[in-house]
Design a protein around this motif. Structure first.
Motif, PDB file in Angstrom:
ATOM      1  N   CYS A  84      26.000  26.500  28.673  1.00  7.04           N
ATOM      2  CA  CYS A  84      25.703  26.885  30.195  1.00  7.04           C
ATOM      3  C   CYS A  84      26.625  26.444  31.460  1.00  7.04           C
ATOM      4  CB  CYS A  84      24.403  26.217  30.482  1.00  7.04           C
ATOM      5  SG  CYS A  84      23.119  27.206  30.817  1.00  7.04           S
ATOM      6  N   ILE A  85      27.309  25.160  30.876  1.00  3.50           N
ATOM      7  CA  ILE A  85      28.511  24.542  31.852  1.00  3.50           C
ATOM      8  C   ILE A  85      29.466  25.569  31.525  1.00  3.50           C
ATOM      9  CG2 ILE A  85      29.762  22.718  32.127  1.00  3.50           C
ATOM     10  CD1 ILE A  85      27.597  20.966  30.932  1.00  3.50           C
ATOM     11  N   HIS A  86      29.955  25.857  30.533  1.00  4.52           N
ATOM     12  CA  HIS A  86      31.236  26.780  30.381  1.00  4.52           C
ATOM     13  C   HIS A  86      30.868  28.035  31.323  1.00  4.52           C
ATOM     14  CE1 HIS A  86      33.211  24.061  27.827  1.00  4.52           C
ATOM     15  NE2 HIS A  86      32.141  24.227  27.032  1.00  4.52           N
ATOM     16  N   GLU A  87      29.637  28.816  30.961  1.00 10.31           N
ATOM     17  CA  GLU A  87      29.413  30.140  31.433  1.00 10.31           C
ATOM     18  C   GLU A  87      29.454  29.907  32.750  1.00 10.31           C
ATOM     19  OE1 GLU A  87      29.056  33.070  30.385  1.00 10.31           O
ATOM     20  OE2 GLU A  87      29.432  32.299  28.261  1.00 10.31           O
ATOM     21  N   ARG A  88      28.783  28.748  33.414  1.00 11.05           N
ATOM     22  CA  ARG A  88      28.520  28.650  34.955  1.00 11.05           C
ATOM     23  C   ARG A  88      30.037  28.593  35.398  1.00 11.05           C
ATOM     24  NH1 ARG A  88      24.204  25.917  38.600  1.00 11.05           N
ATOM     25  NH2 ARG A  88      25.729  25.470  40.462  1.00 11.05           N
ATOM     26  N   ASN A  89      30.868  27.649  34.872  1.00  8.23           N
ATOM     27  CA  ASN A  89      32.102  27.708  35.424  1.00  8.23           C
ATOM     28  C   ASN A  89      32.931  28.776  35.514  1.00  8.23           C
ATOM     29  OD1 ASN A  89      31.958  24.832  35.866  1.00  8.23           O
ATOM     30  ND2 ASN A  89      32.838  24.269  33.854  1.00  8.23           N
ATOM     31  N   ARG A  90      32.798  29.786  34.381  1.00  8.90           N
ATOM     32  CA  ARG A  90      33.346  31.133  34.463  1.00  8.90           C
ATOM     33  C   ARG A  90      32.885  31.897  35.457  1.00  8.90           C
ATOM     34  NH1 ARG A  90      32.853  35.648  31.540  1.00  8.90           N
ATOM     35  NH2 ARG A  90      30.895  34.949  30.499  1.00  8.90           N
ATOM     36  N   ILE A  91      31.652  31.955  35.655  1.00  2.00           N
ATOM     37  CA  ILE A  91      31.151  32.709  36.554  1.00  2.00           C
ATOM     38  C   ILE A  91      31.434  32.348  38.323  1.00  2.00           C
ATOM     39  CG2 ILE A  91      28.936  33.587  37.891  1.00  2.00           C
ATOM     40  CD1 ILE A  91      27.787  33.882  34.632  1.00  2.00           C
ATOM     41  N   GLU A  92      31.621  31.008  38.154  1.00  2.00           N
ATOM     42  CA  GLU A  92      31.713  30.535  39.592  1.00  2.00           C
ATOM     43  C   GLU A  92      33.159  30.811  39.832  1.00  2.00           C
ATOM     44  OE1 GLU A  92      30.606  26.330  39.414  1.00  2.00           O
ATOM     45  OE2 GLU A  92      28.740  26.591  40.157  1.00  2.00           O
ATOM     46  N   ARG A  93      34.175  30.705  38.793  1.00  3.72           N
ATOM     47  CA  ARG A  93      35.590  31.151  39.372  1.00  3.72           C
ATOM     48  C   ARG A  93      35.747  32.560  39.654  1.00  3.72           C
ATOM     49  NH1 ARG A  93      36.515  27.999  34.554  1.00  3.72           N
ATOM     50  NH2 ARG A  93      36.624  29.699  33.330  1.00  3.72           N
ATOM     51  N   PHE A  94      34.882  33.488  39.015  1.00  3.65           N
ATOM     52  CA  PHE A  94      34.734  34.892  39.329  1.00  3.65           C
ATOM     53  C   PHE A  94      34.146  35.211  40.629  1.00  3.65           C
ATOM     54  CE2 PHE A  94      32.212  38.773  39.502  1.00  3.65           C
ATOM     55  CZ  PHE A  94      33.178  39.816  39.063  1.00  3.65           C
ATOM     56  N   ILE A  95      33.285  34.453  41.086  1.00  9.11           N
ATOM     57  CA  ILE A  95      32.670  34.419  42.338  1.00  9.11           C
ATOM     58  C   ILE A  95      33.648  34.120  43.606  1.00  9.11           C
ATOM     59  CG2 ILE A  95      30.727  33.686  43.745  1.00  9.11           C
ATOM     60  CD1 ILE A  95      28.995  33.728  41.519  1.00  9.11           C
ATOM     61  N   ALA A  96      34.220  33.172  43.325  1.00 13.56           N
ATOM     62  CA  ALA A  96      35.225  32.475  44.196  1.00 13.56           C
ATOM     63  C   ALA A  96      36.320  33.515  44.616  1.00 13.56           C
ATOM     64  CB  ALA A  96      35.889  31.123  43.671  1.00 13.56           C
TER      65      ALA A  96
END
Length: 136
Positions: free
Chosen positions: A72-84
């Motif tokens: 979850c931590i890895h997925e969240r970081n990946r998605i947050e980078r995409f959103i940014a």
């Protein structure tokens, strides 16, 4: 990023919640077990009691939940980078509410306020994902 990739965190969070509910059920079942009978000798494969089986199942489930939390931590970081990297503030907000906060489309629309409907939020979300497909 695809729809499936963006929604992975959302569904992983829901999956962890279900696992945690199962863990609480197992703990309750294990707690409510009667003490094993200690009279006589163990009989073959019946050496393990129900409590021991629950302990093993609980331990396994705890390890599974921990692994999913790490994922979850890895997925969240990946998605947050995409959103940014999304240039439009409203689109970023829709992605954050849906993909990071794990809100339903109705909740996303309510949090966005104004004339935003569930369908509008879904369209903006999907349209942006389609626009990025050729960039991969």
């Amino acid at each position: 990023m695809t729809q499936k990739e963006v929604s992975q965190y959302y569904w992983l969070c829901k999956e962890i919640k279900l696992d945690e509910e199962r863990l609480e059920e197992l703990k309750l079942e294990a707690y409510n077990q009667k003490s094993p009978s200690l009279s006589g000798m163990p009989r073959g494969s019946e050496v393990t009691s129900k409590v021991e089986r629950y302990a093993v199942e609980i331990t396994d489930l705890v390890a599974i939940i921990a692994a999913k939390r790490l994922q979850c931590i890895h997925e969240r970081n990946r998605i947050e980078r995409f959103i940014a990297d999304i240039p439009d503030s409203m689109t970023r907000m829709i992605f954050t509410l849906r993909s990071i906060k794990c809100l339903t489309w109705r909740q996303v629309a309510q949090r966005m306020g104004g004339p935003m409907s569930e369908e509008n939020a879904k369209q903006i979300f999907s349209r942006y994902l389609r626009s990025t497909q050729g960039e991969g």
